[in-house]
Design a protein around this motif. Structure first.
Motif, PDB file in Angstrom:
ATOM      1  N   LEU A 155       0.434  -1.173   0.354  1.00  0.00           N
ATOM      2  CA  LEU A 155       0.070   0.353   0.066  1.00  0.00           C
ATOM      3  C   LEU A 155       1.136   0.770   0.148  1.00  0.00           C
ATOM      4  CD1 LEU A 155      -2.678  -0.790   3.001  1.00  0.00           C
ATOM      5  CD2 LEU A 155      -3.345  -0.325   0.209  1.00  0.00           C
ATOM      6  N   GLY A 156       2.470   0.849   0.814  1.00  0.00           N
ATOM      7  CA  GLY A 156       3.336   2.302   0.406  1.00  0.00           C
ATOM      8  C   GLY A 156       2.664   3.222   1.476  1.00  0.00           C
ATOM      9  N   GLN A 157       1.804   3.023   2.482  1.00  0.00           N
ATOM     10  CA  GLN A 157       0.716   3.867   3.316  1.00  0.00           C
ATOM     11  C   GLN A 157       1.228   3.372   5.163  1.00  0.00           C
ATOM     12  OE1 GLN A 157      -2.806   5.946   2.506  1.00  0.00           O
ATOM     13  NE2 GLN A 157      -2.047   5.087   0.355  1.00  0.00           N
ATOM     14  N   ALA A 158       0.669   4.700   5.440  1.00  0.00           N
ATOM     15  CA  ALA A 158       0.554   4.003   7.544  1.00  0.00           C
ATOM     16  C   ALA A 158      -0.436   2.720   7.740  1.00  0.00           C
ATOM     17  CB  ALA A 158       0.774   5.359   8.022  1.00  0.00           C
ATOM     18  N   VAL A 159      -0.065   1.941   8.280  1.00  0.00           N
ATOM     19  CA  VAL A 159      -1.034   0.891   8.746  1.00  0.00           C
ATOM     20  C   VAL A 159      -1.005   1.023  10.429  1.00  0.00           C
ATOM     21  CG1 VAL A 159      -2.199  -1.199   8.243  1.00  0.00           C
ATOM     22  CG2 VAL A 159      -1.108  -0.260   6.746  1.00  0.00           C
ATOM     23  N   LEU A 160      -2.512   1.378  11.057  1.00  0.00           N
ATOM     24  CA  LEU A 160      -2.314   1.509  12.218  1.00  0.00           C
ATOM     25  C   LEU A 160      -3.207  -0.090  12.673  1.00  0.00           C
ATOM     26  CD1 LEU A 160      -2.846   2.407  14.738  1.00  0.00           C
ATOM     27  CD2 LEU A 160      -5.257   3.329  14.979  1.00  0.00           C
ATOM     28  N   PHE A 161      -2.247  -0.765  13.804  1.00  0.00           N
ATOM     29  CA  PHE A 161      -2.804  -2.181  13.653  1.00  0.00           C
ATOM     30  C   PHE A 161      -3.467  -2.263  15.332  1.00  0.00           C
ATOM     31  CE2 PHE A 161       0.484  -3.312  10.936  1.00  0.00           C
ATOM     32  CZ  PHE A 161       0.271  -4.212   9.929  1.00  0.00           C
ATOM     33  N   VAL A 162      -4.107  -3.057  15.271  1.00  0.00           N
ATOM     34  CA  VAL A 162      -5.086  -2.330  16.753  1.00  0.00           C
ATOM     35  C   VAL A 162      -5.766  -3.627  17.275  1.00  0.00           C
ATOM     36  CG1 VAL A 162      -7.380  -2.412  15.954  1.00  0.00           C
ATOM     37  CG2 VAL A 162      -6.552  -1.029  18.180  1.00  0.00           C
ATOM     38  N   GLY A 163      -5.901  -4.325  18.160  1.00  0.00           N
ATOM     39  CA  GLY A 163      -5.774  -5.254  19.161  1.00  0.00           C
ATOM     40  C   GLY A 163      -5.102  -5.660  20.311  1.00  0.00           C
ATOM     41  N   ASN A 164      -5.494  -6.371  20.754  1.00  0.00           N
ATOM     42  CA  ASN A 164      -5.266  -7.634  22.221  1.00  0.00           C
ATOM     43  C   ASN A 164      -4.070  -8.249  21.664  1.00  0.00           C
ATOM     44  OD1 ASN A 164      -6.533  -6.368  24.348  1.00  0.00           O
ATOM     45  ND2 ASN A 164      -7.759  -6.957  24.410  1.00  0.00           N
ATOM     46  N   ASP A 165      -3.954  -8.403  20.692  1.00  0.00           N
ATOM     47  CA  ASP A 165      -3.079  -9.440  20.113  1.00  0.00           C
ATOM     48  C   ASP A 165      -2.127  -9.194  18.980  1.00  0.00           C
ATOM     49  OD1 ASP A 165      -4.935 -12.024  21.554  1.00  0.00           O
ATOM     50  OD2 ASP A 165      -6.103 -11.753  19.275  1.00  0.00           O
ATOM     51  N   VAL A 166      -2.398  -7.702  19.357  1.00  0.00           N
ATOM     52  CA  VAL A 166      -0.878  -7.837  18.252  1.00  0.00           C
ATOM     53  C   VAL A 166       0.565  -7.786  18.467  1.00  0.00           C
ATOM     54  CG1 VAL A 166       0.035  -5.844  17.697  1.00  0.00           C
ATOM     55  CG2 VAL A 166      -2.320  -5.584  17.053  1.00  0.00           C
ATOM     56  N   PRO A 167       0.610  -7.558  20.019  1.00  0.00           N
ATOM     57  CA  PRO A 167       1.690  -8.077  20.443  1.00  0.00           C
ATOM     58  C   PRO A 167       2.653  -9.294  20.117  1.00  0.00           C
ATOM     59  CG  PRO A 167       0.827  -6.884  22.276  1.00  0.00           C
ATOM     60  CD  PRO A 167       0.025  -7.077  20.315  1.00  0.00           C
ATOM     61  N   LEU A 168       1.724 -10.385  19.512  1.00  0.00           N
ATOM     62  CA  LEU A 168       2.235 -11.478  18.784  1.00  0.00           C
ATOM     63  C   LEU A 168       2.151 -11.767  18.162  1.00  0.00           C
ATOM     64  CD1 LEU A 168      -1.046 -13.800  20.773  1.00  0.00           C
ATOM     65  CD2 LEU A 168       1.162 -13.517  21.896  1.00  0.00           C
ATOM     66  N   HIS A 169       2.516 -10.298  17.043  1.00  0.00           N
ATOM     67  CA  HIS A 169       2.919 -10.754  15.685  1.00  0.00           C
ATOM     68  C   HIS A 169       3.037  -8.826  15.595  1.00  0.00           C
ATOM     69  CE1 HIS A 169       0.037 -14.160  15.091  1.00  0.00           C
ATOM     70  NE2 HIS A 169      -0.470 -13.788  15.595  1.00  0.00           N
ATOM     71  N   ARG A 170       3.920  -8.527  16.599  1.00  0.00           N
ATOM     72  CA  ARG A 170       4.150  -7.348  16.093  1.00  0.00           C
ATOM     73  C   ARG A 170       5.116  -7.171  15.552  1.00  0.00           C
ATOM     74  NH1 ARG A 170       4.133  -1.720  20.079  1.00  0.00           N
ATOM     75  NH2 ARG A 170       5.921  -0.689  18.878  1.00  0.00           N
ATOM     76  N   LYS A 171       6.058  -7.779  15.352  1.00  0.00           N
ATOM     77  CA  LYS A 171       7.872  -8.395  14.909  1.00  0.00           C
ATOM     78  C   LYS A 171       7.699  -8.318  13.846  1.00  0.00           C
ATOM     79  CE  LYS A 171      11.909 -10.754  15.303  1.00  0.00           C
ATOM     80  NZ  LYS A 171      12.876 -11.985  15.938  1.00  0.00           N
ATOM     81  N   VAL A 172       6.570  -9.071  12.601  1.00  0.00           N
ATOM     82  CA  VAL A 172       6.541  -9.495  11.697  1.00  0.00           C
ATOM     83  C   VAL A 172       5.704  -8.584  10.603  1.00  0.00           C
ATOM     84  CG1 VAL A 172       5.219 -10.938   9.424  1.00  0.00           C
ATOM     85  CG2 VAL A 172       5.572 -12.092  11.914  1.00  0.00           C
ATOM     86  N   PHE A 173       5.120  -7.242  11.174  1.00  0.00           N
ATOM     87  CA  PHE A 173       4.827  -6.186  10.932  1.00  0.00           C
ATOM     88  C   PHE A 173       5.617  -5.169  10.890  1.00  0.00           C
ATOM     89  CE2 PHE A 173       0.220  -7.864  12.827  1.00  0.00           C
ATOM     90  CZ  PHE A 173       0.173  -8.831  11.429  1.00  0.00           C
ATOM     91  N   GLU A 174       6.839  -5.559  12.144  1.00  0.00           N
ATOM     92  CA  GLU A 174       7.748  -4.480  11.827  1.00  0.00           C
ATOM     93  C   GLU A 174       8.878  -4.149  11.040  1.00  0.00           C
ATOM     94  OE1 GLU A 174       7.547  -2.565  16.374  1.00  0.00           O
ATOM     95  OE2 GLU A 174       8.996  -4.382  16.066  1.00  0.00           O
ATOM     96  N   GLU A 175       9.305  -5.841  10.890  1.00  0.00           N
ATOM     97  CA  GLU A 175       9.742  -6.506  10.159  1.00  0.00           C
ATOM     98  C   GLU A 175       9.455  -6.029   8.424  1.00  0.00           C
ATOM     99  OE1 GLU A 175      10.360 -10.717  10.315  1.00  0.00           O
ATOM    100  OE2 GLU A 175      12.316 -10.504  12.292  1.00  0.00           O
ATOM    101  N   ARG A 176       7.926  -5.904   8.266  1.00  0.00           N
ATOM    102  CA  ARG A 176       7.721  -5.577   6.755  1.00  0.00           C
ATOM    103  C   ARG A 176       7.960  -4.264   6.130  1.00  0.00           C
ATOM    104  NH1 ARG A 176       7.830 -10.095   3.367  1.00  0.00           N
ATOM    105  NH2 ARG A 176       7.384  -8.582   1.775  1.00  0.00           N
ATOM    106  N   LEU A 177       6.758  -3.789   7.378  1.00  0.00           N
ATOM    107  CA  LEU A 177       6.455  -2.063   6.717  1.00  0.00           C
ATOM    108  C   LEU A 177       7.753  -0.858   7.782  1.00  0.00           C
ATOM    109  CD1 LEU A 177       3.965  -3.650   7.008  1.00  0.00           C
ATOM    110  CD2 LEU A 177       2.748  -2.589   7.012  1.00  0.00           C
ATOM    111  N   GLY A 178       8.429  -1.708   8.716  1.00  0.00           N
ATOM    112  CA  GLY A 178       8.960  -0.602   8.949  1.00  0.00           C
ATOM    113  C   GLY A 178       8.180   0.421   9.203  1.00  0.00           C
ATOM    114  N   SER A 179       8.829   1.684   8.783  1.00  0.00           N
ATOM    115  CA  SER A 179       8.269   2.777  10.024  1.00  0.00           C
ATOM    116  C   SER A 179       6.372   2.840   9.641  1.00  0.00           C
ATOM    117  CB  SER A 179       8.841   4.123   9.971  1.00  0.00           C
ATOM    118  OG  SER A 179       9.008   4.713   7.994  1.00  0.00           O
ATOM    119  N   LYS A 180       6.354   2.622   8.490  1.00  0.00           N
ATOM    120  CA  LYS A 180       4.480   2.452   8.009  1.00  0.00           C
ATOM    121  C   LYS A 180       3.564   1.483   9.183  1.00  0.00           C
ATOM    122  CE  LYS A 180       5.058   4.509   3.189  1.00  0.00           C
ATOM    123  NZ  LYS A 180       6.673   5.398   4.324  1.00  0.00           N
TER     124      LYS A 180
END
Length: 235
Positions: A155-180
């Protein structure tokens, strides 16, 4: 118009009362406890505190999944029972949509609500607040987090992740989206039952007898079973 909203689709349990355009009561907990035991007392307490009788209700809105199979079933069963016994409309709203609603109002970008589905899988979708309302960009689905992350990165845009389970997958999202990859505050991680009521406020009622939850995973399991049966029949 007095709407009762019910959400037991995941660990958070929430009920709310919306009268016209005002939230007159809201109850939320985020505990790993039996919703089947706690939901009716929660509804009763809220109704009593707000000085409302069941006959005052004009609509029931329920979070219909995806999420915990047992949790979704409990909420939907109670909602259907109340709507049928009171002869009032029943409306179902995506549990992911409810989770995305409040953060999306203040975030100028995409919102991806996350429920953990185990084994690296997530229940998710993609939403955005546009023209004064929440819109669905990608429908609710079951996906591997490692597959969902690169799709969002495109998408090339910022994505807000929300939910109590986000910490379980946070590393995956950070690695692929970086600062977005943006992560919601702890105060935004629980779905708001008042948002659930608001989302269902103007939606038409559904047939109580044919209303079914949206488990997603069950639907996929059925599809695979049917595919297997087809292969067996076709040799």
């Amino acid at each position: 118009m007095t709407i009762l909203a019910i959400d037991t689709s995941n660990n958070p349990l929430g009920v709310a009362l919306l009268q016209e355009d005002q939230v007159i009561g809201e109850y939320i907990t985020n505990l790993k406890k039996n919703h089947s035991i706690r939901i009716m007392p929660a509804i009763q307490t809220l109704m009593e505190d707000c000085e409302k009788q069941p006959t005052d209700l004009t609509k029931i809105v329920v979070a219909k999944g995806p999420g915990s199979y047992t949790g979704v079933r409990i909420g939907v069963t109670i909602a259907k029972t109340l709507a049928w016994s009171l002869n009032i409309p029943l409306v179902g709203i995506s549990s992911l949509e409810v989770l995305a609603a409040a953060p999306a109002r203040r975030f100028e970008g995409y919102v991806s609500p996350i429920f953990d589905a185990r084994r690296g899988q997530v229940y998710t979708g993609l939403y955005r607040f546009e023209n004064g309302r929440l819109t669905t960009v990608e429908p609710d689905q079951l996906a591997m987090a490692v597959d969902w992350a690169p799709k969002l990165a495109q998408l090339g845009q910022a994505v807000l992740f929300v939910g109590n389970d986000v910490p379980l997958h946070r590393k995956v999202f950070e690695e692929r989206l970086g600062s977005k990859a943006i992560f919601a505050n702890p105060t935004e991680q629980n779905p708001r039952p008042a948002e659930l009521a608001w989302l269902g406020k103007d939606k038409p009622g559904e047939d109580v007898h044919t209303f079914v939850p949206n488990y997603i995973r069950l639907a996929e399991a059925e599809a695979k079973w049917l595919e297997k049966q087809g292969k067996t029949l076709n040799g």
